[in-house]
Design an enzyme around this catalytic site. Structure first.
Site, PDB file in Angstrom:
ATOM      1  CE  LYS A 194     -11.441   8.745  16.608  1.00 19.18           C
ATOM      2  NZ  LYS A 194     -11.690   8.349  15.223  1.00 19.18           N
ATOM      3  CB  CYS A 211     -16.084   5.059  16.952  1.00 19.78           C
ATOM      4  SG  CYS A 211     -15.079   3.781  16.199  1.00 19.78           S
TER       5      CYS A 211
HETATM    6  N1  SAJ Z   1     -25.250   6.137  11.368  1.00 19.87           N
HETATM    7  C1  SAJ Z   1     -26.544   6.654  11.264  1.00 19.87           C
HETATM    8  N2  SAJ Z   1     -26.723   7.743  10.450  1.00 19.87           N
HETATM    9  C2  SAJ Z   1     -25.685   8.308   9.727  1.00 19.87           C
HETATM   10  C3  SAJ Z   1     -24.366   7.764   9.874  1.00 19.87           C
HETATM   11  C4  SAJ Z   1     -24.187   6.663  10.686  1.00 19.87           C
HETATM   12  O1  SAJ Z   1     -27.508   6.173  11.881  1.00 19.87           O
HETATM   13  O2  SAJ Z   1     -25.933   9.262   8.982  1.00 19.87           O
HETATM   14  C5  SAJ Z   1     -25.031   4.964  12.245  1.00 19.87           C
HETATM   15  C6  SAJ Z   1     -24.463   3.759  11.474  1.00 19.87           C
HETATM   16  O3  SAJ Z   1     -25.507   2.955  10.982  1.00 19.87           O
HETATM   17  C7  SAJ Z   1     -23.671   3.043  12.553  1.00 19.87           C
HETATM   18  C8  SAJ Z   1     -23.186   4.183  13.436  1.00 19.87           C
HETATM   19  O4  SAJ Z   1     -24.034   5.310  13.171  1.00 19.87           O
HETATM   20  O5  SAJ Z   1     -24.502   2.185  13.311  1.00 19.87           O
HETATM   21  C9  SAJ Z   1     -21.731   4.588  13.201  1.00 19.87           C
HETATM   22  O6  SAJ Z   1     -21.561   4.789  11.856  1.00 19.87           O
HETATM   23  P1  SAJ Z   1     -20.311   5.614  11.254  1.00 19.87           P
HETATM   24  O7  SAJ Z   1     -20.587   5.821   9.824  1.00 19.87           O
HETATM   25  O8  SAJ Z   1     -20.034   6.797  12.062  1.00 19.87           O
HETATM   26  O9  SAJ Z   1     -19.128   4.540  11.368  1.00 19.87           O
HETATM   27  P2  SAJ Z   1     -17.911   4.405  12.418  1.00 19.87           P
HETATM   28  O10 SAJ Z   1     -18.422   4.509  13.796  1.00 19.87           O
HETATM   29  O11 SAJ Z   1     -17.179   3.204  12.013  1.00 19.87           O
HETATM   30  O12 SAJ Z   1     -16.974   5.654  12.034  1.00 19.87           O
HETATM   31  C10 SAJ Z   1     -16.803   6.780  12.845  1.00 19.87           C
HETATM   32  C11 SAJ Z   1     -16.246   7.873  11.936  1.00 19.87           C
HETATM   33  N3  SAJ Z   1     -16.188   9.123  12.630  1.00 19.87           N
HETATM   34  C12 SAJ Z   1     -16.493  10.274  11.995  1.00 19.87           C
HETATM   35  O13 SAJ Z   1     -16.821  10.324  10.814  1.00 19.87           O
HETATM   36  C13 SAJ Z   1     -16.383  11.530  12.801  1.00 19.87           C
HETATM   37  C14 SAJ Z   1     -14.860   7.467  11.438  1.00 19.87           C
HETATM   38  O14 SAJ Z   1     -14.277   8.533  10.728  1.00 19.87           O
HETATM   39  C15 SAJ Z   1     -13.983   7.152  12.653  1.00 19.87           C
HETATM   40  O15 SAJ Z   1     -12.701   6.747  12.250  1.00 19.87           O
HETATM   41  C16 SAJ Z   1     -14.621   6.042  13.448  1.00 19.87           C
HETATM   42  O16 SAJ Z   1     -15.877   6.482  13.906  1.00 19.87           O
HETATM   43  C17 SAJ Z   1     -13.700   5.723  14.634  1.00 19.87           C
HETATM   44  O17 SAJ Z   1     -13.004   4.684  14.526  1.00 19.87           O
HETATM   45  O18 SAJ Z   1     -13.637   6.527  15.525  1.00 19.87           O
END
Ligand code: SAJ
Length: 479
Positions: free
Chosen positions: A232, A290
């Site tokens: 994780k 996360c």
């Molecule tokens: N972000 C970017 N570029 C991207 C993707 C995201 O700048 O290409 C930014 C987003 O704007 C945001 C942050 O990163 O500010 C996090 O975005 P996210 O899409 O990762 O959203 P989380 O943090 O809610 O989800 C992550 C996910 N982890 C993975 O895909 C490995 C999700 O599957 C997890 O369940 C979640 O963390 C968690 O709860 O751990």
């Protein structure tokens, strides 16, 4: 195999009554999916009657979701399981005694990333409440993301201390990390494979019995509790690293005068033959509960379980460096804003900034660790007046937040887009310019959500993350 535990479990029979501790973005969808499964009789959601979140208890028992933002299917399913009497929320932890399985979905932030010190206070309180009331043969599952080693050590110790039982003999214990994203909570739980890591084989099997009924396309992936914790924390550390890589590329593209999105499309085209170039999206920063901390849980796990590390780790590890790059992006947004104002012959001091998007992710009300916050602080420190708009977020401590976009844009020298809410994709340059009342308003796009061309033609000074092709555009003087 510990016969004693198996005997207690056999005496209890199949899992029928479930307790979910922590009614948040993880606990609520998990609880309603358990309640919706015909295999299970009833689900109790445990929520402390605290000043900050006690209101959730009555809301949930009325069948109303306290989670704002768009969550497809959740409000309807919650109403259905409450009306069917299969789900109830309570602050009375003594009811845990009647639960065959109890899951904990509690926040595990970091108190001090620099020294890798997590704040487990809420989790510890939850574990104590569970330990005080579990009965023999029960299953306890940590869904929160934790430092590798936490389930086998801290959690086991607290549960044993409070219950007087032995983990693996009197009760089963496992880690089955949540993998949800706001905006698709139910879908993620149903469709993502579920990592299930017991402290022993019996615990893994019992936890598999708990999660299988809520999976549609997702499969159970069994492993040890510590391997599940590493999986994780590492999957989020890898995502953070991928984002840092494309953010670094975006900074280079700006310096080289090219459009990172052209480059990204080019790199992304190299597919097939088992080749995937998983390139993500650059932007104004990485927020949420996360990615902003899970690399530090991984780093701490390596230190706690690995002892004296002889290789780059902590802030020097590739995951630590990735954190630093992603934490730099809001500062880069300050740089782009300052440069935009300079092109308009203005300084940050005395400027009015319309900041669009406070949530950390699009079309959600989730503001945890929003990257907009360090930007706002830096701009105010430099003497700017910043007005914040977000269509989903109702309030934020110490911040005036508006749902009125026109009011926020009125008189603005700069419009800064921090979150890709769908509302901002249809910003009308003529109307925005009219509201700003400026000949050359500045627009800074942190999520590549607007078309630079139409704003530049309308006389705006444009700045965008990774848009080296546009960031020094000639300024259009209005006719
Ligand atoms: N972000 C970017 N570029 C991207 C993707 C995201 O700048 O290409 C930014 C987003 O704007 C945001 C942050 O990163 O500010 C996090 O975005 P996210 O899409 O990762 O959203 P989380 O943090 O809610 O989800 C992550 C996910 N982890 C993975 O895909 C490995 C999700 O599957 C997890 O369940 C979640 O963390 C968690 O709860 O751990």
């Amino acid at each position: 195999m510990n016969e004693k535990l198996q005997t207690f479990i056999d005496e209890r029979g199949p899992i029928k009554k479930i307790g979910v501790v922590g009614m948040g973005y993880v606990g609520i969808p998990a609880a309603v999916l358990f309640a919706d499964a015909p295999e299970f009789e009833s689900v109790l959601g445990f929520q402390r009657a605290s000043p900050s979140s006690g209101y959730k208890i009555d809301m949930l028992n009325r069948g109303e979701s306290p989670l704002k933002g768009e969550e497809p299917g959740l409000p309807e399913l919650l109403k259905r399981v409450v009306d069917a009497g299969k789900f109830r929320c309570t602050p009375d932890f003594s009811e845990i005694a009647g639960c065959d399985a109890v899951t904990l979905a509690i926040q595990t932030p970091f108190a001090d990333p620099k020294d890798l010190i997590p704040d487990f206070s809420a989790l510890i309180e939850g574990l104590r409440n569970v330990g005080r009331h579990i009965t023999r043969g029960a299953l306890v599952v940590l869904e929160s993301t934790v430092t590798p080693g936490t389930t086998e050590h801290m959690a086991r110790d607290i549960l044993e201390e409070e219950s007087g039982f032995i983990a693996g003999e009197d009760f089963a214990l496992a880690h089955a990390p949540e993998r949800v994203m706001v905006g698709r909570l139910l879908k993620n739980i149903r469709e993502h494979d579920r990592i299930v890591g017991g402290i022993d084989g019996i615990s893994t099997t019992r936890a598999t019995e708990l999660y299988r009924p809520v999976l549609t396309t997702g499969q159970i992936i069994p492993m040890s509790a510590t391997a599940a914790e590493v999986t994780k924390t590492a999957e989020n550390a890898f995502r953070d690293l991928q984002i840092a890589a494309v953010n670094q590329l975006a900074l280079h593209c700006e310096a080289m005068g090219v459009n990172v999105y052209d480059v990204r499309a080019g790199i992304d085209s190299l597919k097939g033959e088992g080749i995937t170039r998983a390139i993500l999206w650059p932007g104004a920063g990485v927020g949420g509960h996360c990615l902003t901390k899970d690399s530090w849980h991984l780093e701490r796990g390596a230190q706690v379980l690995g002892g004296d590390l002889w290789y780059p780790h902590g802030a020097e590890s590739i995951f630590g460096v990735a954190r630093a790059i992603n934490e730099f992006m809001p500062r880069h947004m300050v740089h782009l804003t300052t440069e935009g104002l300079r092109r308009a012959g203005k300084r940050v001091e005395g400027a009015t900034v319309a900041l669009l998007g406070w949530a950390f992710i699009q079309n959600s009300d989730d503001t945890r660790n929003t990257p907009a916050e360090p930007y706002l602080a830096a701009m105010e420190e430099a003497g700017a007046t910043v007005r914040v708009h977000d269509p989903f977020v109702d309030g934020y401590p110490g911040l005036e937040l508006s749902h009125d976009l026109e009011e926020t844009l009125a008189g603005a020298d700069v419009v800064t887009i921090f979150t890709a809410h769908h509302h901002y994709a249809s910003l009308d340059p003529a109307r925005v310019k009219e509201l700003s009342g400026k000949e050359h308003p500045v627009i800074v796009d942190g999520r590549n959500i607007i078309d630079p061309g139409v704003f530049i033609r309308a006389g705006f000074i444009y700045k965008g993350i990774g848009r080296g092709d546009r960031n020094s555009h000639p300024i259009r003087r209005s006719p």
